[in-house]
Design an enzyme around this catalytic site. Structure first.
Site, PDB file in Angstrom:
ATOM      1  N   GLY A 273      29.617  55.281  39.337  1.00 34.37           N
ATOM      2  CA  GLY A 273      30.963  55.608  39.796  1.00 34.37           C
ATOM      3  C   GLY A 273      31.482  56.922  39.253  1.00 34.37           C
ATOM      4  O   GLY A 273      31.969  57.768  39.986  1.00 34.37           O
ATOM      5  N   ALA A 274      31.372  57.100  37.936  1.00 39.79           N
ATOM      6  CA  ALA A 274      31.882  58.307  37.300  1.00 39.79           C
ATOM      7  C   ALA A 274      31.420  58.347  35.859  1.00 39.79           C
ATOM      8  O   ALA A 274      30.881  57.368  35.351  1.00 39.79           O
ATOM      9  CB  ALA A 274      33.407  58.340  37.349  1.00 39.79           C
ATOM     10  N   MET A 275      31.663  59.492  35.208  1.00 38.32           N
ATOM     11  CA  MET A 275      31.158  59.669  33.850  1.00 38.32           C
ATOM     12  C   MET A 275      32.178  60.394  32.983  1.00 38.32           C
ATOM     13  O   MET A 275      32.731  61.419  33.376  1.00 38.32           O
ATOM     14  CB  MET A 275      29.844  60.456  33.911  1.00 38.32           C
ATOM     15  CG  MET A 275      29.208  60.706  32.566  1.00 38.32           C
ATOM     16  SD  MET A 275      28.734  59.157  31.745  1.00 38.32           S
ATOM     17  CE  MET A 275      28.992  59.617  30.047  1.00 38.32           C
ATOM     18  N   ASN A 277      32.253  62.395  30.390  1.00 40.24           N
ATOM     19  CA  ASN A 277      31.932  63.565  29.569  1.00 40.24           C
ATOM     20  C   ASN A 277      33.202  64.177  28.967  1.00 40.24           C
ATOM     21  O   ASN A 277      34.203  64.351  29.645  1.00 40.24           O
ATOM     22  CB  ASN A 277      31.251  64.633  30.427  1.00 40.24           C
ATOM     23  CG  ASN A 277      30.232  64.038  31.363  1.00 40.24           C
ATOM     24  OD1 ASN A 277      29.282  63.399  30.909  1.00 40.24           O
ATOM     25  ND2 ASN A 277      30.445  64.201  32.652  1.00 40.24           N
ATOM     26  N   HIS A 309      39.798  54.527  33.937  1.00 39.44           N
ATOM     27  CA  HIS A 309      38.664  54.087  33.111  1.00 39.44           C
ATOM     28  C   HIS A 309      38.041  55.276  32.370  1.00 39.44           C
ATOM     29  O   HIS A 309      37.869  55.246  31.151  1.00 39.44           O
ATOM     30  CB  HIS A 309      37.628  53.390  34.001  1.00 39.44           C
ATOM     31  CG  HIS A 309      36.404  52.919  33.283  1.00 39.44           C
ATOM     32  ND1 HIS A 309      36.230  51.619  32.870  1.00 39.44           N
ATOM     33  CD2 HIS A 309      35.289  53.575  32.900  1.00 39.44           C
ATOM     34  CE1 HIS A 309      35.064  51.494  32.257  1.00 39.44           C
ATOM     35  NE2 HIS A 309      34.458  52.675  32.268  1.00 39.44           N
ATOM     36  N   GLU A 310      37.712  56.314  33.113  1.00 39.45           N
ATOM     37  CA  GLU A 310      37.046  57.466  32.488  1.00 39.45           C
ATOM     38  C   GLU A 310      37.984  58.160  31.507  1.00 39.45           C
ATOM     39  O   GLU A 310      37.573  58.588  30.431  1.00 39.45           O
ATOM     40  CB  GLU A 310      36.545  58.458  33.542  1.00 39.45           C
ATOM     41  CG  GLU A 310      35.631  57.863  34.614  1.00 39.45           C
ATOM     42  CD  GLU A 310      34.491  57.020  34.082  1.00 39.45           C
ATOM     43  OE1 GLU A 310      34.005  57.280  32.959  1.00 39.45           O
ATOM     44  OE2 GLU A 310      34.069  56.077  34.787  1.00 39.45           O
ATOM     45  N   HIS A 313      38.144  56.312  28.235  1.00 40.40           N
ATOM     46  CA  HIS A 313      36.963  56.504  27.399  1.00 40.40           C
ATOM     47  C   HIS A 313      37.162  57.621  26.363  1.00 40.40           C
ATOM     48  O   HIS A 313      36.439  57.679  25.377  1.00 40.40           O
ATOM     49  CB  HIS A 313      35.748  56.879  28.257  1.00 40.40           C
ATOM     50  CG  HIS A 313      34.917  55.716  28.707  1.00 40.40           C
ATOM     51  ND1 HIS A 313      34.536  54.696  27.879  1.00 40.40           N
ATOM     52  CD2 HIS A 313      34.340  55.447  29.917  1.00 40.40           C
ATOM     53  CE1 HIS A 313      33.771  53.832  28.552  1.00 40.40           C
ATOM     54  NE2 HIS A 313      33.639  54.262  29.792  1.00 40.40           N
ATOM     55  N   GLU A 332      32.195  49.982  26.903  1.00 37.10           N
ATOM     56  CA  GLU A 332      32.410  49.607  28.304  1.00 37.10           C
ATOM     57  C   GLU A 332      33.277  48.355  28.461  1.00 37.10           C
ATOM     58  O   GLU A 332      34.179  48.321  29.295  1.00 37.10           O
ATOM     59  CB  GLU A 332      31.071  49.446  29.032  1.00 37.10           C
ATOM     60  CG  GLU A 332      30.255  50.745  29.144  1.00 37.10           C
ATOM     61  CD  GLU A 332      31.022  51.890  29.795  1.00 37.10           C
ATOM     62  OE1 GLU A 332      32.074  51.657  30.416  1.00 37.10           O
ATOM     63  OE2 GLU A 332      30.561  53.049  29.672  1.00 37.10           O
TER      64      GLU A 332
END
Ligand code: TRP
Ligand code: ZN
Length: 897
Positions: A273-275, A277, A309-310, A313, A332
């Site tokens: 879905g996404a990251m 970084n 969500h990202e 993080h 997660e």
């Protein structure tokens, strides 16, 4: 992965050792030149004083690269001073402190694995989690090695005007002194130490939208979303979501953003879905782009949830990261919990909860009961990419939710504050997370931690006894957990069971025998029972009548609940319980019972076209439709029959056709009985209303489209026409797709030509929008039509399909094999043969995606013998492939055990 003779080895948690070296500083230089991209890396290494071993040599991870040179403290090494193989570079003799320079060539142009540095359409981008950085340069590619990064990117100016990496831009300009240089560079510095999996680089011809956010302490942050020019009109929702998430994390967790700039880049080719970084999130276009004309309500909500969500993080994952990949759920599970509570706050909490529990109970429970079952904190893996699972994410979220509920909001917040403060800048474990919760609450969570170490879904078997004379109600709850691959026998879990008791006129006051009432909560109709033993009995006294228990409110623990509710009990819960989740769950249980009646008739060979359906279900649905005081979103959810996948979960041997036809029959009978009420709902809806993705409007659309879906089972020409009108004139993709999906599945007279026309016009109109084309592929891949597989095969040759693009693969192959049970499980095995062919092709191209496609095959033992044999055959054909990737090898070999 190249061919191997030896079987890949499993990595074990118990073998964890601290790294022998730390990397203080990482300086990278990228010379982007297509298939020969040169990466120069300068690393400052120090021996780790905390290491348990002291070797003379040092091994770095590295694969799929060509080594040009390696130097220690500026001196080039001779070939006898190091060893190079497919997966590593070993320096045979290293000092305690040194600077390592490696030069390597990589080929992003032909990197179809979408891991490491790769090209997506017109741009270069990276994906390093979990172990992709080792495809960029030689490194200690493990999350407990954290470093400060300096990154210089050099590329063609015209083709790649935008050059991005983590942190702050510190320098940019043309390459060399030549004023007419066609190449330029940019240097980025990330002041926050981070593991290599959070590294990112992007180079492309990108446009962006910009906004600003002032943090609670008054710092100004620039926010940018980068996309290809054609997508500039689809960024607003993501930007709004981002600002909401930033504010929410300050208010809810006291967490502030920590760089001057936060960037999101949208790419078309992406495995997940996404990251997250650091400072430079990279997103699958499917999880960031949205506008009403192209995106459904579910799509809008996905964007909001994934952006949050990202972003979350940044603290739960980046500032505090994982010691090793066994701890994946540390970031997660916690981050899913954070994004779920955020989405609940932004929209309807009950709807969000029902959606999440549905996902968990259908797919995570199936995972937990199958050959790939693993604890939230696994003990071993062959390929870590295979462990980005529903268990780690969704069950991990449930475990954090239980902790939050056991501690209560104030203590949980103290616990997260302590966790962030204690471990900022560190790489830690799930034990550390729980230890912070123990420290602030004074609770002993030793038994609770079994949720991290034991796999399998616990089963609660509930029995009760009503003592009329004493006015006492005895509730006995026994817990058990089936064996899973990692352990045959389980120790009892610590399980919070939220509950209440329902009388004929509503909630009853709870008096636990031998216990003083809870002074803190004024509410004496709700309580939480904490199970710790294999079996416990709870006695409630001073009750005026025999109650109906309302159990596991708001799904207080990820367990299966067995209690023998009568249908009258379920009807009472549906209308009278205070807990929205339990009202919905009662509606599901009642519908399951009714569908199972029809399944029995089907198995006996009865004609179920005119199946008799328990009046209590019809009456309960009628009350829902007629009660205008109810929340429309709740009504829509309660009227939605349990999915075929959830019905499959309810039986030991899955009878695919019986489930499909019985569910459809019940739906038709209900539609016939409630036709007038359904029409009233459908017709009351104003199709010209401007689109807004608010909870209220989403609720209205979903109820109206549920009504349409029931009505369309009646196959009446008039309704077919109404549906076609909705398809043609809807001003938003939610209504367009709802109608198109009904047209595709309609059995009404004349539906064939309407369907063909609609599908071809749709494609012509939307062919330039990949995310809309994905929806067009998906609706055809999930058609109940008996020729669906033939359609899917045709579509693979259609220009709409891109063989190596994960979104296209998921929309066609994934949707067909996961969400079209009657066609995937065809008796002739052609569905299985198709999926095996796809997996074998993708095994070489993109191992992560290939391994994910195996999921439906991992359930093979749940089907009747004839299907089992065919699925096993398909699995064996895959296993026989000589050059299996680790990813596919691990799933196939564990599935065939
Ligand atoms: N950390 C990402 C998330 O949950 C997951 C992820 C993105 C990922 N891309 C990946 C995991 C590639 C494995 C491989 O937000
Ligand atoms: Zn995540």
């Amino acid at each position: 992965m190249s061919a191997r003779d030896a079987q890949p080895k499993a990595i074990q948690l118990k073998d964890y050792r601290p790294p022998e070296y730390r990397i203080e500083r990482t300086e990278l230089h990228f010379d982007l030149r297509g298939d020969k991209t040169r990466v120069t890396s300068k690393l400052t290494l120090h021996r780790n004083p905390d290491a348990e071993t002291h070797a003379q040599s040092l091994t770095l991870n590295g694969q799929d690269m060509t080594l040009v040179s390696v130097a220690i403290d500026g001196r080039k090494l001779d070939s006898d001073e190091y060893r190079l193989d497919d997966e590593s570079l070993t320096l045979l003799s290293v000092p305690d402190t040194f600077e390592l320079t490696t030069v390597g060539d990589i080929d992003p142009e032909h990197n179809t694995s979408l891991e490491g540095l790769y090209k997506s359409r017109t741009m270069y981008c990276t994906q390093c989690e979990a172990e992709g950085f080792r495809k960029i340069t030689w490194y200690l590619d493990r999350p407990d090695v954290m470093s400060e990064f300096f990154t210089t990117i050099e590329a063609d100016k015209a083709q790649f005007p935008v050059l991005l990496s983590n942190g702050n831009l510190i320098e940019e300009g043309d390459v060399g002194n030549d004023r007419h240089s066609d190449r330029h560079f940019a240097t980025w510095h990330d002041p926050h130490k981070k593991p290599a999996y959070l590294f990112a680089l992007v180079a492309g011809n990108l446009e962006h939208i910009e906004d600003h956010f002032t943090t609670q302490s008054g710092r100004q942050v620039t926010l940018r979303i980068f996309v290809e020019e054609k997508d500039l009109d689809k960024c607003d929702h993501a930007m709004t979501s981002l600002k909401h998430a930033m504010r929410w994390d300050e208010e809810t967790y006291g967490r502030e953003y920590d760089l001057d700039i936060f960037m999101i880049v949208a790419v078309d080719d992406f495995n997940m879905g996404a990251m997250e970084n650091k400072g430079l999130n990279i997103f699958n276009t499917a999880c960031v782009l949205a506008k009403p004309e192209t995106t459904t309500d579910a799509g809008f909500q996905r964007v909001e949830g994934v952006v949050a969500h990202e972003y979350f993080h940044n603290w739960s994952g980046n500032r505090v990261t994982c010691r090793d990949w066994f701890q994946l759920s540390l970031k997660e599970g916690f981050t899913v919990y954070r994004d779920a509570t955020f989405s609940a706050d932004m929209g309807s909490p009950t709807v969000k909860r029902v959606e999440d529990v549905s996902l968990l109970r259908t797919l995570q429970f199936a995972e937990d009961a199958g050959p790939m079952a693993h604890p939230v904190r696994p003990d071993s893996y062959i390929e870590i990419s295979n462990f980005y699972t529903l268990t780690v994410y969704e069950k991990g979220n449930e475990v954090v939710r239980m902790l939050a509920n056991l501690l209560g909001p104030e203590e949980f917040r103290k616990g997260t504050d302590l966790y962030f403060e204690r471990h900022d800048g560190q790489a830690v474990t799930t034990e550390d997370f729980v230890a912070a919760m123990e420290a602030v609450s004074g609770r002993d969570l030793t038994q609770f931690k079994r949720w991290y170490s034991q796999a399998g879904t616990p089963v609660l078997t509930v029995t009760d006894h009503w003592d009329e004379d004493a006015g006492e109600y005895h509730l006995t709850i026994a817990q058990s957990c089936p064996p899973t691959p990692e352990s045959q026998s389980k120790q009892p879990f610590h399980i919070p069971v939220a509950m209440g008791l329902l009388g004929s006129a509503g909630a009853l006051p709870l008096h636990r025998k031998g216990q003083a009432p809870d002074p803190e909560t004024g509410d004496n109709t709700h309580t939480v029972l904490e199970l710790t033993e294999p079996e416990q009995t709870f006695v409630f006294e001073r009750l005026p009548e025999k109650p109906v228990p309302s159990l596991l409110r708001n799904f207080s623990a990820p367990v299966k609940l067995r209690y023998d509710y009568s249908r009258d009990d379920l009807v009472r819960l549906m209308s009278g319980d205070d807990d929205g989740f339990c009202r919905w769950d009662a509606s599901q249980q009642l519908a399951i019972q009714v569908i199972q009646d029809v399944m029995q008739a089907y198995e006996q060979g009865d004609d179920i076209a005119t199946a008799s359906v328990d009046e209590r279900l019809v009456d309960a649905y009628r009350s829902l439709l007629q009660d205008t005081s109810l929340d429309k979103a709740m009504v829509a959810l309660m009227l939605t029959l349990p999915s075929e996948a959830y019905l499959a979960e309810q039986s030991d041997t899955i009878q695919v056709e019986a489930i499909h036809h019985s569910r459809a029959a019940v739906k038709r009978v209900v539609a016939q009985a409630l036709k007038d009420d359904l029409r009233a709902i459908y017709e009351a809806y104003d199709h010209r209303k401007p689109y807004r993705p608010t909870a209220e409007d989403i609720a209205e659309r979903s109820l109206k489209n549920v009504a349409l879906s029931y009505l369309m089972t009646l196959s009446e020409p008039e309704l077919l026409e109404a549906c076609e009108q909705q398809y043609r004139y809807a001003n938003n993709m939610t209504d367009t797709m709802a109608a198109l999906s009904e047209l595709v599945n309609s059995e009404a007279k004349g539906a064939d030509s309407v369907r063909e026309k609609a599908l071809s016009e749709f494609y012509d109109y939307w062919k330039a929008e990949p995310l809309v084309v994905d929806q067009w592929l998906r609706v055809q891949a999930t058609s109940h039509h008996p020729k669906a597989l033939e359609t899917v095969l045709e579509l693979q040759k259609h220009p709409a399909f891109e063989a190596n693009n994960p979104n296209k693969i998921r929309a066609l192959v994934g949707a067909f094999s996961n969400a079209n049970p009657v066609n995937f499980h065809r008796a002739d095995g052609e569905g299985y043969r198709f999926l095996a062919d796809q997996i074998l092709r993708l095994n070489k191209v993109n191992p992560q995606i290939a391994a994910r496609l195996l999921t439906p095959f991992t359930r093979w033992r749940r089907y009747p013998e004839s299907l089992q044999a065919l699925m096993k055959q398909a699995l064996e054909r895959i296993k026989a492939e000589p050059a299996l990737s680790k990813d596919v090898y691990e799933v196939v070999s564990k599935t065939l055990v």
